[in-house]
Design an enzyme around this catalytic site. Structure first.
Site, PDB file in Angstrom:
ATOM      1  N   GLY A 109     133.547  68.047 130.913  1.00 46.89           N
ATOM      2  CA  GLY A 109     134.713  68.106 130.034  1.00 46.89           C
ATOM      3  C   GLY A 109     136.057  67.981 130.720  1.00 46.89           C
ATOM      4  O   GLY A 109     137.045  68.566 130.272  1.00 46.89           O
ATOM      5  N   ILE A 135     124.978  58.922 120.476  1.00 45.18           N
ATOM      6  CA  ILE A 135     125.452  57.825 119.635  1.00 45.18           C
ATOM      7  C   ILE A 135     125.652  58.363 118.228  1.00 45.18           C
ATOM      8  O   ILE A 135     124.802  59.097 117.709  1.00 45.18           O
ATOM      9  CB  ILE A 135     124.438  56.658 119.648  1.00 45.18           C
ATOM     10  CG1 ILE A 135     124.478  55.995 121.035  1.00 45.18           C
ATOM     11  CG2 ILE A 135     124.731  55.659 118.547  1.00 45.18           C
ATOM     12  CD1 ILE A 135     123.445  54.918 121.232  1.00 45.18           C
ATOM     13  N   LEU A 136     126.803  58.051 117.631  1.00 45.13           N
ATOM     14  CA  LEU A 136     127.089  58.498 116.265  1.00 45.13           C
ATOM     15  C   LEU A 136     126.727  57.380 115.294  1.00 45.13           C
ATOM     16  O   LEU A 136     127.062  56.208 115.523  1.00 45.13           O
ATOM     17  CB  LEU A 136     128.562  58.891 116.146  1.00 45.13           C
ATOM     18  CG  LEU A 136     128.942  60.141 116.962  1.00 45.13           C
ATOM     19  CD1 LEU A 136     130.460  60.301 117.034  1.00 45.13           C
ATOM     20  CD2 LEU A 136     128.296  61.394 116.376  1.00 45.13           C
ATOM     21  N   ASP A 157     131.047  51.069 121.446  1.00 43.40           N
ATOM     22  CA  ASP A 157     132.125  50.682 122.369  1.00 43.40           C
ATOM     23  C   ASP A 157     132.843  49.399 121.929  1.00 43.40           C
ATOM     24  O   ASP A 157     133.276  48.600 122.772  1.00 43.40           O
ATOM     25  CB  ASP A 157     131.562  50.500 123.798  1.00 43.40           C
ATOM     26  CG  ASP A 157     130.949  51.777 124.336  1.00 43.40           C
ATOM     27  OD1 ASP A 157     131.403  52.866 123.952  1.00 43.40           O
ATOM     28  OD2 ASP A 157     130.010  51.680 125.144  1.00 43.40           O
ATOM     29  N   HIS A 185     136.152  55.305 127.132  1.00 43.97           N
ATOM     30  CA  HIS A 185     135.046  54.597 127.777  1.00 43.97           C
ATOM     31  C   HIS A 185     135.490  54.164 129.165  1.00 43.97           C
ATOM     32  O   HIS A 185     136.592  53.607 129.315  1.00 43.97           O
ATOM     33  CB  HIS A 185     134.642  53.389 126.930  1.00 43.97           C
ATOM     34  CG  HIS A 185     133.470  52.665 127.485  1.00 43.97           C
ATOM     35  ND1 HIS A 185     132.178  53.155 127.380  1.00 43.97           N
ATOM     36  CD2 HIS A 185     133.370  51.518 128.201  1.00 43.97           C
ATOM     37  CE1 HIS A 185     131.348  52.323 127.980  1.00 43.97           C
ATOM     38  NE2 HIS A 185     132.046  51.325 128.488  1.00 43.97           N
ATOM     39  N   GLU A 188     141.732  57.984 133.300  1.00 44.90           N
ATOM     40  CA  GLU A 188     141.308  58.477 131.979  1.00 44.90           C
ATOM     41  C   GLU A 188     142.145  59.683 131.564  1.00 44.90           C
ATOM     42  O   GLU A 188     142.576  59.798 130.416  1.00 44.90           O
ATOM     43  CB  GLU A 188     139.822  58.879 132.004  1.00 44.90           C
ATOM     44  CG  GLU A 188     138.862  57.722 132.188  1.00 44.90           C
ATOM     45  CD  GLU A 188     137.405  58.165 132.173  1.00 44.90           C
ATOM     46  OE1 GLU A 188     137.043  59.041 131.366  1.00 44.90           O
ATOM     47  OE2 GLU A 188     136.612  57.637 132.969  1.00 44.90           O
ATOM     48  N   ASN A 222     137.987  65.334 130.751  1.00 43.00           N
ATOM     49  CA  ASN A 222     138.916  64.690 129.811  1.00 43.00           C
ATOM     50  C   ASN A 222     139.386  65.687 128.753  1.00 43.00           C
ATOM     51  O   ASN A 222     140.552  65.674 128.355  1.00 43.00           O
ATOM     52  CB  ASN A 222     138.254  63.479 129.155  1.00 43.00           C
ATOM     53  CG  ASN A 222     138.376  62.234 129.998  1.00 43.00           C
ATOM     54  OD1 ASN A 222     139.467  61.691 130.155  1.00 43.00           O
ATOM     55  ND2 ASN A 222     137.265  61.799 130.577  1.00 43.00           N
TER      56      ASN A 222
HETATM   57  C1  GRF Z   1     134.086  59.963 131.540  1.00 45.73           C
HETATM   58  O1  GRF Z   1     134.091  59.038 132.582  1.00 45.73           O
HETATM   59  C2  GRF Z   1     134.064  59.273 130.218  1.00 45.73           C
HETATM   60  O2  GRF Z   1     134.804  58.114 130.171  1.00 45.73           O
HETATM   61  C3  GRF Z   1     132.592  58.950 130.094  1.00 45.73           C
HETATM   62  O3  GRF Z   1     131.937  60.097 130.587  1.00 45.73           O
HETATM   63  C4  GRF Z   1     132.787  60.752 131.516  1.00 45.73           C
HETATM   64  C5  GRF Z   1     132.967  62.151 131.015  1.00 45.73           C
HETATM   65  O4  GRF Z   1     133.641  62.951 131.934  1.00 45.73           O
HETATM   66  N1  GRF Z   1     132.249  58.575 128.757  1.00 45.73           N
HETATM   67  P1  GRF Z   1     134.231  64.362 131.497  1.00 45.73           P
HETATM   68  O5  GRF Z   1     133.103  65.138 130.828  1.00 45.73           O
HETATM   69  O6  GRF Z   1     135.378  64.133 130.575  1.00 45.73           O
HETATM   70  O7  GRF Z   1     134.630  64.999 132.781  1.00 45.73           O
END
Ligand code: GRF
Length: 207
Positions: free
Chosen positions: A15, A95-96, A148, A112, A177, A17
């Protein structure tokens, strides 16, 4: 503050992000508030972080459900119970279905780790390295039923450097990101970016 869009972040693991979204949304002028974190994996480290931050954190273990539809019904119920406006997938590894996406269309975002439309799906860094590309990156997009494939809200580019491994490249992309996801969420929450559905789903674009 009133008027901030109540946002749920969907995770499956560490987590990072989600943490970047939480940190950015602490700014009083950020148009989103992170009101809920949901993980399909009860052991996701991100759930602990959310709890520490005083954010409602819910595990909905997909393995406890007979099929995808019943899992998604439970997810939809939790989102509605928490008056959620926007849903930001961040490392959410389920996948949703088209049915779920349709319910949240225009309010459902994903990040992504590639410059979409390049490298949809998994193992993006490995595939970028195998192709010998000189530039890679990440994309925040509106989710549509096709994986995606939704309209792009924000992208960031990073160089691929000599000697990069999937791990070093992933770390460089992840840093990007963390920069673009809070900005993209702010664009959607403020109404600056919208899913344009005037011409039907096949013509969706971010405006
Ligand atoms: C990120 O690289 C995101 O783009 C991908 O999975 C990773 C998740 O990382 N879909 P985090 O859980 O946010 O650290």
């Amino acid at each position: 503050m009133t008027g901030r869009r109540r946002t749920a972040v969907l995770i499956s693991g560490r987590g990072s992000n989600m943490q970047a979204l939480v940190a950015a949304a602490k700014a009083p002028d950020h148009p989103a508030e992170i009101a809920l974190v949901v993980s399909n994996r009860p052991d996701a480290a991100g759930l602990d972080y959310a709890c520490e931050q005083g954010i409602e954190a819910v595990a909905i273990d997909h393995k406890a459900f007979a099929d995808r539809n019943s899992f998604e019904d439970a997810l939809d119920t939790v989102l509605r119970e928490h008056d959620i406006d926007l849903v930001a997938c961040a490392g959410f590894m389920r996948i949703l279905s088209a049915t779920f996406v349709e319910k949240w269309l225009g309010r459902l975002l994903n990040i992504h780790p590639s410059l979409l439309p390049a490298y949809r799906g998994l193992d993006t860094h490995e595939r970028a390295l195998a192709d010998g590309v000189t530039e890679h990156g990440c994309t925040v997009h509106f989710m549509v039923a096709e994986l995606d494939a939704g309209p792009i809200i924000a992208q960031a580019r990073v160089p691929v450097l000599a000697g990069d491994t999937a791990e070093t490249l992933a770390a460089r992309v992840l840093k990007a990101e963390h920069e673009i996801y809070p900005q993209a969420l702010a664009s959607v929450a403020s109404g600056a970016a919208k899913l344009d559905q005037t011409d039907g789903l096949s013509e969706c674009r971010a405006i």
